[in-house]
Design a protein around this motif. Structure first.
Motif, short mmCIF file in Angstrom:
data_model
loop_
_atom_site.label_atom_id
_atom_site.label_comp_id
_atom_site.label_asym_id
_atom_site.label_seq_id
_atom_site.Cartn_x
_atom_site.Cartn_y
_atom_site.Cartn_z
N PHE A 74 0.83 -1.20 0.00
CA PHE A 74 0.00 0.00 0.00
C PHE A 74 0.87 1.26 0.00
O PHE A 74 0.61 2.20 -0.75
CB PHE A 74 -0.94 -0.02 1.21
N ASN A 75 1.91 1.26 0.84
CA ASN A 75 2.82 2.41 0.87
C ASN A 75 3.50 2.60 -0.48
O ASN A 75 3.66 3.73 -0.96
CB ASN A 75 3.89 2.23 1.95
N VAL A 77 2.49 1.75 -3.55
CA VAL A 77 1.59 2.31 -4.56
C VAL A 77 1.30 3.78 -4.26
O VAL A 77 1.26 4.62 -5.18
CB VAL A 77 0.30 1.48 -4.64
N GLN A 78 1.11 4.12 -2.99
CA GLN A 78 0.88 5.51 -2.63
C GLN A 78 2.03 6.40 -3.09
O GLN A 78 1.82 7.48 -3.66
CB GLN A 78 0.70 5.65 -1.11
N GLU A 79 3.26 5.96 -2.85
CA GLU A 79 4.43 6.79 -3.16
C GLU A 79 4.70 6.85 -4.67
O GLU A 79 5.04 7.92 -5.19
CB GLU A 79 5.65 6.24 -2.43
N GLU A 81 2.58 6.11 -7.23
CA GLU A 81 1.46 6.57 -8.05
C GLU A 81 0.93 7.92 -7.57
O GLU A 81 0.04 8.49 -8.21
CB GLU A 81 0.32 5.54 -8.02
N ASN A 82 1.44 8.42 -6.43
CA ASN A 82 1.00 9.68 -5.85
C ASN A 82 -0.51 9.68 -5.62
O ASN A 82 -1.26 10.55 -6.09
CB ASN A 82 1.39 10.86 -6.74
N VAL A 83 -0.97 8.65 -4.91
CA VAL A 83 -2.40 8.51 -4.63
C VAL A 83 -2.61 8.37 -3.13
O VAL A 83 -1.66 8.18 -2.35
CB VAL A 83 -2.97 7.26 -5.35
N SER A 84 -3.87 8.48 -2.72
CA SER A 84 -4.21 8.32 -1.31
C SER A 84 -4.23 6.84 -0.94
O SER A 84 -4.14 5.96 -1.81
CB SER A 84 -5.59 8.93 -1.04
N PHE A 85 -4.39 6.58 0.36
CA PHE A 85 -4.42 5.19 0.81
C PHE A 85 -5.60 4.44 0.18
O PHE A 85 -5.44 3.32 -0.30
CB PHE A 85 -4.51 5.13 2.34
N GLU A 87 -7.17 5.09 -2.58
CA GLU A 87 -6.93 4.88 -4.01
C GLU A 87 -5.95 3.73 -4.23
O GLU A 87 -6.09 2.94 -5.17
CB GLU A 87 -6.40 6.17 -4.64
N ALA A 88 -4.94 3.63 -3.34
CA ALA A 88 -4.00 2.51 -3.43
C ALA A 88 -4.71 1.20 -3.18
O ALA A 88 -4.44 0.18 -3.85
CB ALA A 88 -2.86 2.71 -2.43
#
Length: 646
Positions: A74-75, A77-79, A81-85, A87-88
């Motif tokens: 999750f971390n 994809v967040q970092e 893709e620059n998305v929220s939790f 969205e990840a």
């Protein structure tokens, strides 16, 4: 948005961090050990040339020794893709094939209740452990001691005891202020249908705590002390904490040990798992009272690419193994399969360990057979294939079984392995199939002729010509592998005079499914044997060998050469039969029979195209096709004209 309890845990369990990260990085194959989930790459979060970014695929975490970035899928994809939790979560859920639940206003309340249920289970585990030390647990302690479990082992496995009391754990937990509804919901107690007071679910049983991959107590397993109990083993029912089809006994510790101390071993129950771990096989798990499910297979493959299924050597164990084949085949991928270690008849892993020791068990595990071998055993064991119909039924059963394999390359390899095994079963009448030095199947060449047969007229007369035709047929097949299926029956019946040709013929049939047949045969037999075949002068000029891809020309060449070879050998057998019929007198009937056989051999030596052609007789008495002679006359005429002009 709050998510239902357990959704994130289930999603995390279905994901492979290595696959998620692998979309963004190039793994350093020299430093990585993918079989153990130990992956290294240049860090995607800062510029570097060395591989300092580490992924532990088994634990599901990454860490960069350069910039100190760390986290889970999750971390990551967040970092990246620059998305929220959330969205990840949605991105990873789509990848895992899990629908994201709709907004649930009561999700937090459910999560809190799940936490409280886990606390109830932990207190129940401690209660049962204390009960094992009481006087009424004497028979249980004797049983465990007889199974080789000392005090340290009992402590490690947190084994407890449930006295044969109707409200033992129920009263103890209620005395601590725990609501009866929570005790029932956790699966520790049950209410009768008649509305009477609740009662303990586990009574008169040795208790085995069941924990999830994160070490939280989620259920219990109980072994009855009464030999007349309706169920020898009893598990907790399905609860908000426990889904037995998605859980494994000893999951967390086995995940830690997997890849460090041999393969992942899958046993049948608690005692087998405990016995194996105590004997040094730390990476051992077991399903929980049911046949292995697809979800449990996915959990196993997250720990090891090729778990070893160690089943009891009785009828039930074998049936379980055979059922698992059909479950696993549609889920197989390249590098992800199963092996099967079947115990000796009538024994389970614990029996083997106590009677023969850890060394014997290690040998059984190391000798585990691949899934394809067990599939073959299931379809052939105890059956007789003495008719074409039975052989065809076997072929159909095998084709139907492997049709569900999604990976085309893997399916092709399964088909090739089954073809090898089929050759071994049905081809022993002509020659012997054996394992080569590299583990591949090889067929011994036919025996060389004896001195007596070498001297016979039949052996000398047509053998040389037959060898020439054999070589042409094999060379055309190597360069045109797409025709093998069309001529497979004729090729199988083709007995080769030349031992090298016999070996090549067998290899071509076995490797017919390979993408590059010539390379596959060279890999099996060595490039020298294939080179010797193509170096023969009469083969080098065959158009179907020189012009690969001309299927129609190759098809005609094969059909003609196979027909001529078959005709010659059939006629040779006819002459042999006629000679055997001689009873001391050579009468007119015999001479007529031999004359007809000779005429038939002569006709077989001419192809259809030759039969339709017109011939002239040269000055030396030799026959020459008229079109070829005309072409030669024209060529000589043009040469003479050029000389006169000069």
């Amino acid at each position: 948005m709050s998510l239902p309890p357990g959704f994130i845990d289930e999603l995390r369990g279905r994901l492979s961090l290595g696959q998620v990260v692998g979309r963004k990085v190039m793994w350093d194959n020299r430093k990585s050990n993918q079989g153990k989930g130990d992956l290294w790459a240049p860090c995607p979060f800062h510029q570097e040339k060395t591989a300092s970014f580490h992924v532990d695929d088994r634990k599901g975490f990454y860490y960069c020794f350069g910039c100190h970035a760390k986290g889970d899928a999750f971390n990551f994809v967040q970092e990246t893709e620059n998305v929220s939790f959330m969205e990840a979560v949605e991105i990873l859920a789509r990848e895992a094939g899990m629908p994201v639940p709709r907004r649930d206003p009561e999700a937090q309340q459910k999560a809190d209740r799940r936490t409280r249920l886990s606390d109830v289970m932990e207190q129940a585990v401690q209660h049962y452990r204390l009960q094992l030390r009481t006087a009424q647990a004497g028979s249980a302690r004797d049983y465990l001691d007889g199974r080789g479990l000392d005090a340290a082992a009992l402590e490690r496995w947190e084994i407890g005891f449930a006295p044969d009391q109707r409200q033992g754990v129920l009263s103890a937990l209620k005395a601590k202020g725990i609501d009866e509804a929570l005790i029932v919901e956790a699966g520790l107690a049950a209410r009768p249908d008649d509305g009477g007071p609740a009662y303990d679910r586990f009574r008169g049983r040795i208790i085995f705590p069941i924990r999830d991959s994160r070490g939280r107590a989620i259920a219990l397993g109980g072994r009855a002390m009464d030999a007349n109990a309706r169920a020898k083993y009893l598990n907790s029912p399905e609860t908000p904490l426990f889904d037995k089809g998605r859980s494994l006994y000893n999951h967390g510790p086995a995940r830690e040990a997997s890849g460090k101390n041999g393969p992942l071993v899958v046993a049948e129950g608690y005692m087998d798992t405990i016995a194996l771990v105590e004997a040094g096989f730390a990476a051992t798990v077991a399903p929980l009272g049911t046949a292995i499910t697809a979800e449990q297979l996915q959990l196993m493959w997250r720990m090891s690419p090729e778990p070893v299924i160690a089943l009891d050597g009785d009828t039930a164990g074998l049936r379980a193994a055979m059922r698992l084949i059909d479950l696993a085949l549609p889920l197989l991928e390249a590098g992800r399969s199963l092996r099967f270690a079947i115990m000796p008849a009538g024994l389970d892993p614990d029996d083997v360990l106590r009677a023969q020791g850890a060394g014997a068990m290690r040998r059984i595990i190391e000798g585990a057979v691949p899934l394809v071998q067990l599939l073959w055993r299931r379809e052939t064991e105890g059956k007789v294939f003495d008719s074409p119909e039975r052989k065809a039924a076997l072929d159909k059963a095998l084709r139907d079984a492997i049709r569900v394999i999604p990976d085309p390359s893997l399916k092709s390899h399964y088909g090739q392995e089954l073809k090898d095994l089929r050759w071994e079963l049905f081809g022993k009448g002509r020659s012997t199939l054996r394992r080569g030095g590299r583990g591949d199947w090889r067929r011994d060449p036919p025996p060389h002729p004896t001195a007596g047969t070498r001297a016979s007229a039949l052996a000398v007369g047509g053998a040389a010509e037959d060898r020439l035709r054999e070589g042409v047929i094999l060379a055309v097949l190597l360069r045109n592998p797409g025709l093998i299926d069309e001529f497979e029956a004729e090729i199988e019946r083709m007995d080769c005079h030349d031992p090298d040709h016999a070996t090549l013929r067998s290899a071509i049939l076995r490797r017919s499914g390979a993408g590059e047949l010539e390379a596959a045969v060279e890999d099996e037999l060595g490039a020298e044997m294939v080179a010797r075949l193509f170096a023969q002068p009469h083969i080098a000029v065959v158009p179907a060998v020189r012009r690969t891809g001309d299927a129609s020309n190759a098809r005609l060449c094969l059909a003609e050469e196979l027909a001529k070879l078959s005709a010659r050998r059939g006629h040779a057998r006819e002459i042999e039969d006629a000679i055997e019929d001689v009873a001391g007198v050579v009468d007119e009937g015999l001479t007529w029979r031999l004359r007809k056989a000779a005429e038939s051999v002569d006709r077989a030596g001419r192809g259809d195209n030759e039969d339709r052609a017109e011939y002239d007789t040269g000055d030396n008495g030799a026959r020459m096709r008229r079109d070829e002679r005309n072409a030669l006359d024209n060529l000589l005429g043009s040469i003479n004209f050029a000389k006169r002009g000069s």
